[in-house]
Design an enzyme around this catalytic site. Structure first.
Site, PDB file in Angstrom:
ATOM      1  CE1 TYR A  24      -4.065   1.852   0.650  1.00 31.48           C
ATOM      2  CE2 TYR A  24      -2.675   3.422   1.932  1.00 31.48           C
ATOM      3  CZ  TYR A  24      -3.927   3.189   1.349  1.00 31.48           C
ATOM      4  OH  TYR A  24      -4.739   4.143   1.296  1.00 31.48           O
ATOM      5  CG  HIS A  28      -0.860   5.285  -1.575  1.00 31.39           C
ATOM      6  ND1 HIS A  28      -1.336   4.200  -1.423  1.00 31.39           N
ATOM      7  CD2 HIS A  28      -2.071   6.111  -1.452  1.00 31.39           C
ATOM      8  CE1 HIS A  28      -2.816   4.069  -1.532  1.00 31.39           C
ATOM      9  NE2 HIS A  28      -3.306   5.359  -1.515  1.00 31.39           N
ATOM     10  CE1 TYR A  47      -6.849  10.916   1.416  1.00 34.37           C
ATOM     11  CE2 TYR A  47      -7.159  10.994  -0.955  1.00 34.37           C
ATOM     12  CZ  TYR A  47      -7.416  10.292   0.230  1.00 34.37           C
ATOM     13  OH  TYR A  47      -8.180   9.029   0.143  1.00 34.37           O
ATOM     14  CD1 TRP A  82      -6.718   4.522  -6.125  1.00 36.44           C
ATOM     15  CD2 TRP A  82      -4.595   4.063  -6.996  1.00 36.44           C
ATOM     16  NE1 TRP A  82      -5.289   4.451  -5.111  1.00 36.44           N
ATOM     17  CE2 TRP A  82      -4.143   4.539  -5.697  1.00 36.44           C
ATOM     18  CE3 TRP A  82      -3.408   4.290  -7.978  1.00 36.44           C
ATOM     19  CZ2 TRP A  82      -3.150   4.521  -5.028  1.00 36.44           C
ATOM     20  CZ3 TRP A  82      -2.286   4.212  -7.179  1.00 36.44           C
ATOM     21  CH2 TRP A  82      -1.853   4.440  -5.882  1.00 36.44           C
ATOM     22  CD1 TRP A  83     -10.602   3.439  -5.890  1.00 39.46           C
ATOM     23  CD2 TRP A  83     -12.563   3.059  -6.723  1.00 39.46           C
ATOM     24  NE1 TRP A  83     -11.466   4.161  -5.392  1.00 39.46           N
ATOM     25  CE2 TRP A  83     -12.633   4.305  -5.920  1.00 39.46           C
ATOM     26  CE3 TRP A  83     -13.716   2.806  -7.408  1.00 39.46           C
ATOM     27  CZ2 TRP A  83     -13.720   5.024  -5.760  1.00 39.46           C
ATOM     28  CZ3 TRP A  83     -14.684   3.481  -7.294  1.00 39.46           C
ATOM     29  CH2 TRP A  83     -14.835   4.815  -6.460  1.00 39.46           C
TER      30      TRP A  83
END
Length: 110
Positions: A24, A28, A47, A82-83
């Site tokens: 993860y 990112h 964000y 992306w999902w």
């Protein structure tokens, strides 16, 4: 969580699957420029996502400036890709959208 200056903050929790923190983080760290552009175009600024090692939960906070166009994100092909890439790493709905639990603000010091 609106503010008088037209900036709204949103906080939520997501759930990482066991053993997926490094993957993860790597995803990112190399966020796609087209995804960053899409998020900015939807009004998202500042964000951040935090990881709690004890629960494997992810805690996110973002601000929305101007018009909030986040409702358009699920239909966008970049968001869909992306999902799909994140689905093996975290809890998702059937359409690969990450499951989110909103967090209620109980304190803020400016």
């Amino acid at each position: 969580m609106g503010r008088e200056d037209g900036v709204k903050r949103h906080a939520f929790r997501m759930q990482l699957k066991p053993g997926m923190r490094s993957a993860y983080q790597a995803a990112h760290d190399a966020i796609w420029p087209e995804l960053a552009d899409l998020l900015h175009a939807s009004g998202i600024r500042d964000y951040s996502i935090f990881h709690d090692a004890d629960s494997n939960a992810l805690f996110a906070i973002l601000t929305v400036e101007g018009e909030d166009r986040r409702a358009d994100l699920p239909a966008h092909p970049v968001m869909q890709r992306w999902w799909q890439a994140m689905a093996p790493l975290m809890e998702t709905h059937a359409d690969n959208q990450p499951r989110e639990w909103p967090l209620e603000q109980v304190f803020h010091l400016a």
